[in-house]
Every structure is written in structure tokens, then in C-alpha cells.
Design an enzyme around this catalytic site. Sequence first.
Site, mmCIF file in Angstrom:
data_model
loop_
_atom_site.group_PDB
_atom_site.id
_atom_site.type_symbol
_atom_site.label_atom_id
_atom_site.label_comp_id
_atom_site.label_asym_id
_atom_site.label_seq_id
_atom_site.Cartn_x
_atom_site.Cartn_y
_atom_site.Cartn_z
ATOM 1 N N SER A 272 2.645 4.013 -7.472
ATOM 2 C CA SER A 272 2.334 2.656 -7.931
ATOM 3 C C SER A 272 3.169 1.688 -7.110
ATOM 4 O O SER A 272 4.329 1.995 -6.779
ATOM 5 C CB SER A 272 2.711 2.527 -9.414
ATOM 6 O OG SER A 272 2.853 1.160 -9.766
ATOM 7 N N SER A 273 2.605 0.530 -6.805
ATOM 8 C CA SER A 273 3.385 -0.475 -6.069
ATOM 9 C C SER A 273 4.597 -0.885 -6.888
ATOM 10 O O SER A 273 5.632 -1.269 -6.351
ATOM 11 C CB SER A 273 2.515 -1.699 -5.778
ATOM 12 O OG SER A 273 1.352 -1.296 -5.101
ATOM 13 N N ARG A 274 4.490 -0.817 -8.215
ATOM 14 C CA ARG A 274 5.601 -1.248 -9.084
ATOM 15 C C ARG A 274 6.758 -0.249 -9.089
ATOM 16 O O ARG A 274 7.838 -0.589 -9.565
ATOM 17 C CB ARG A 274 5.100 -1.486 -10.509
ATOM 18 C CG ARG A 274 4.217 -2.719 -10.615
ATOM 19 C CD ARG A 274 3.903 -3.089 -12.055
ATOM 20 N NE ARG A 274 3.281 -4.392 -12.149
ATOM 21 C CZ ARG A 274 1.958 -4.616 -12.229
ATOM 22 N NH1 ARG A 274 1.123 -3.599 -12.239
ATOM 23 N NH2 ARG A 274 1.479 -5.849 -12.296
ATOM 24 N N GLU B 258 0.346 5.910 -0.751
ATOM 25 C CA GLU B 258 -0.601 7.011 -0.521
ATOM 26 C C GLU B 258 -1.798 6.976 -1.480
ATOM 27 O O GLU B 258 -2.866 7.468 -1.156
ATOM 28 C CB GLU B 258 0.114 8.362 -0.631
ATOM 29 C CG GLU B 258 0.894 8.740 0.618
ATOM 30 C CD GLU B 258 0.005 8.888 1.862
ATOM 31 O OE1 GLU B 258 -1.067 9.504 1.786
ATOM 32 O OE2 GLU B 258 0.407 8.367 2.921
ATOM 33 N N GLY B 259 -1.597 6.407 -2.669
ATOM 34 C CA GLY B 259 -2.720 6.279 -3.604
ATOM 35 C C GLY B 259 -3.813 5.405 -2.998
ATOM 36 O O GLY B 259 -4.997 5.782 -2.957
ATOM 37 N N HIS B 260 -3.416 4.232 -2.490
ATOM 38 C CA HIS B 260 -4.397 3.361 -1.831
ATOM 39 C C HIS B 260 -5.000 4.061 -0.616
ATOM 40 O O HIS B 260 -6.207 3.981 -0.369
ATOM 41 C CB HIS B 260 -3.727 2.081 -1.312
ATOM 42 C CG HIS B 260 -3.131 1.204 -2.363
ATOM 43 N ND1 HIS B 260 -1.781 1.031 -2.508
ATOM 44 C CD2 HIS B 260 -3.715 0.438 -3.318
ATOM 45 C CE1 HIS B 260 -1.549 0.190 -3.493
ATOM 46 N NE2 HIS B 260 -2.697 -0.180 -4.020
ATOM 47 N N GLN C 66 -7.870 6.428 -10.195
ATOM 48 C CA GLN C 66 -7.897 6.772 -11.621
ATOM 49 C C GLN C 66 -6.569 6.509 -12.326
ATOM 50 O O GLN C 66 -6.478 6.704 -13.527
ATOM 51 C CB GLN C 66 -8.329 8.222 -11.809
ATOM 52 C CG GLN C 66 -9.839 8.335 -11.844
ATOM 53 C CD GLN C 66 -10.341 9.740 -11.634
ATOM 54 O OE1 GLN C 66 -9.549 10.680 -11.565
ATOM 55 N NE2 GLN C 66 -11.642 9.877 -11.522
ATOM 56 N N LEU D 59 0.818 -1.218 0.000
ATOM 57 C CA LEU D 59 0.000 0.000 0.000
ATOM 58 C C LEU D 59 0.851 1.267 0.000
ATOM 59 O O LEU D 59 1.908 1.324 0.621
ATOM 60 C CB LEU D 59 -0.913 -0.005 1.226
ATOM 61 C CG LEU D 59 -1.833 -1.231 1.330
ATOM 62 C CD1 LEU D 59 -2.652 -1.154 2.616
ATOM 63 C CD2 LEU D 59 -2.744 -1.355 0.121
ATOM 64 N N GLN E 102 -9.314 0.290 -15.889
ATOM 65 C CA GLN E 102 -9.840 -0.702 -14.946
ATOM 66 C C GLN E 102 -11.135 -0.191 -14.309
ATOM 67 O O GLN E 102 -12.135 -0.917 -14.226
ATOM 68 C CB GLN E 102 -8.799 -0.990 -13.870
ATOM 69 C CG GLN E 102 -9.330 -1.756 -12.673
ATOM 70 C CD GLN E 102 -8.227 -2.177 -11.719
ATOM 71 O OE1 GLN E 102 -7.567 -3.177 -11.951
ATOM 72 N NE2 GLN E 102 -8.031 -1.446 -10.643
HETATM 73 O O1 PAF Z 1 -5.963 -2.334 -8.929
HETATM 74 C C1 PAF Z 1 -5.677 -3.372 -8.308
HETATM 75 O O2 PAF Z 1 -4.923 -3.364 -7.334
HETATM 76 C C2 PAF Z 1 -6.264 -4.699 -8.757
HETATM 77 O O3 PAF Z 1 -6.384 -4.744 -10.137
HETATM 78 C C3 PAF Z 1 -7.598 -5.041 -8.075
HETATM 79 C C4 PAF Z 1 -8.670 -4.037 -8.398
HETATM 80 C C5 PAF Z 1 -7.396 -5.094 -6.560
HETATM 81 C C6 PAF Z 1 -8.080 -6.416 -8.527
HETATM 82 O O4 PAF Z 1 -7.158 -7.416 -8.243
#
Ligand code: PAF
Length: 276
Positions: free
Chosen positions: A182-184, A32-34, A145, A30, A150
Site C-alpha cells: 500500500s502507498s500508505r 509492486e501492487g500497481h 483486490q 507506485l 472499491q
Molecule cells: O485505488 C486508488 O488508487 C484510487 O481510489 C483510484 C481508483 C485511482 C481513484 O482515485
Amino acid sequence: MKVITRIADLKRLRRELFEPVGLVPTMGSLHEGHLSLVRRAREENPSLVVSIFVNPTQFGPREDFKRYPRDTKADMALLEKEAVDVVFVPKADEMYPPQFNSWVEIGGLAERLEGASRPGHFRGVATVCNKLFNIVQPTRAYFGQKDTQQAAVIKKMVAELDMNLEIVTLPIVREPDGLAMSSRNRYLNPDERRAALVLYRALTLGRRLWDDGEKDAGKIRREMARMIQKEPLARIDYVSIAHAETLDELDIVEPPALVSLAVKIGGTRLIDNILL
Ligand code: PAF
């Protein structure tokens, strides 16, 4: 904060939660975006469930499922601070038992951009979100966003399959220098981290050209691509200027337009976008 790993336990607990219930689906690691989603969901719902599940079915065979960052301990500490009620951390073999073979396929906009570059990706996302929605039965679910496509795919699924929840989308959260969180980003070494700024620079160039009166989408795409190609560590997957709802590529840029790109920086594939 309750941590639940079994589907049956979550369903049982669900009956005791106060309505409305907010859900933030995540794959963990996780940032700050999350947390912006978690905070909004906390404000809007007396009960808040966050799921952490690195969903294997949305990764292609040559993608980064195995090395995707996992840091459950740090995630739990962050969620505890945000006063989350329930963290749902299902196991892959319960989400996808051996004979599992029921999939949610979304056509149209799910076939473009990320869908075209990552075959099967949105089938995996739609299926796991469907399962999470059925298990948690949220009143609202929250998406960022940065993954605009997605969010659009999930909204289409919810509308077309008459699902009883609201999808809330919130803006991209950026690092001070503009890199979308991004986590990546954790994969990037210092040189790659610097090179990754080219994504936001290219998007900003696209917006500036449009603000200055350029309406030819092809020209803007070419200028953005030229800027990215000057960065030696960057390799373009796509640069797109599309209608923000249908994701059809545009010839003439008129709002609402989504300018989006996917670029590999070294071995890390990053995406970003802005809305015109
Ligand atoms: O955005 C994500 O982290 C994933 O695509 C999600 C929505 C949790 C589905 O696995």
C-alpha cells in the site's frame, strides 16, 4: 512514453491509440501492487494508459489528502520500464473546476465497511473513475483486490450505468512477511511497520478457524479482534465477515465470504482482506 496533463490533449491522443486500450487508474506512489496491474494491462492491450491523480474528493476533511505520498519522478521511471504508452497526470483544477457539482453516488454495498467509515469516499472514487473512463474511454480498466470493495463499487457502477468497458481485478500483492502493499505503508515507522503485521495475522487466524470447522462469524470476528487488541499500536476500525458480493455481514460463514478489516496503526489507517 507520452506524459499528458490536459484533458483535451488526452482526448485528442485517444483517437490515435490502437484498440483495445487498457487503463490503470492510480494515485501514484507506485509499488509492486500497481505494477502487477500495469503488467497485466500491458499484456492484454496494444495501448496502455496509466493515470496518476491524487483525487481530493475521495478524502474526508480529517484524512491524509495533504500528506498522501507523491513521487511523480520515481513513478515515471517505473512506468517507463513497463513500456506504458501514455501517463495521464491531470491537474485538480481541471478535473474539478470551481463550479463542479456533478457526482456519482452508488448505494447498497458502497454504504458498508469503507463507505460507513469514510463518508463520501466512494462518491469521490466513483466520480473520478467515471471522469477517467469518459476521458480515456478504455476497453478495460484494472483494479487491485486490496481495495475489494472499491472494485465491487466500480463494477456495480459500470453494470448499472451501462458503461462500455470491462473491469479486471487482480490479487493483492504482499511483502514477503505478509503485509499487503500500500502507498500508505510509507507512513509507518519501524515499530509501526512491525505492528502492521497484525492485520495479516488476524486474517490468517480467521481463515484457520474457518478451515478448522468454525462457521460462527461472530466467534471468528471476536477471535480476530482479540488478536488485534493485543497489539498496543493497533486500533480497530472494523473487522468484517461479509458476503463477498453484497457485503452484507454474515452470521454463518459460507463462501463466497470476504473477511476484511480496517485498523489504525499509530496514525495510519490500513485495510486488508482475504476471500473464503
Ligand atoms: O485505488 C486508488 O488508487 C484510487 O481510489 C483510484 C481508483 C485511482 C481513484 O482515485
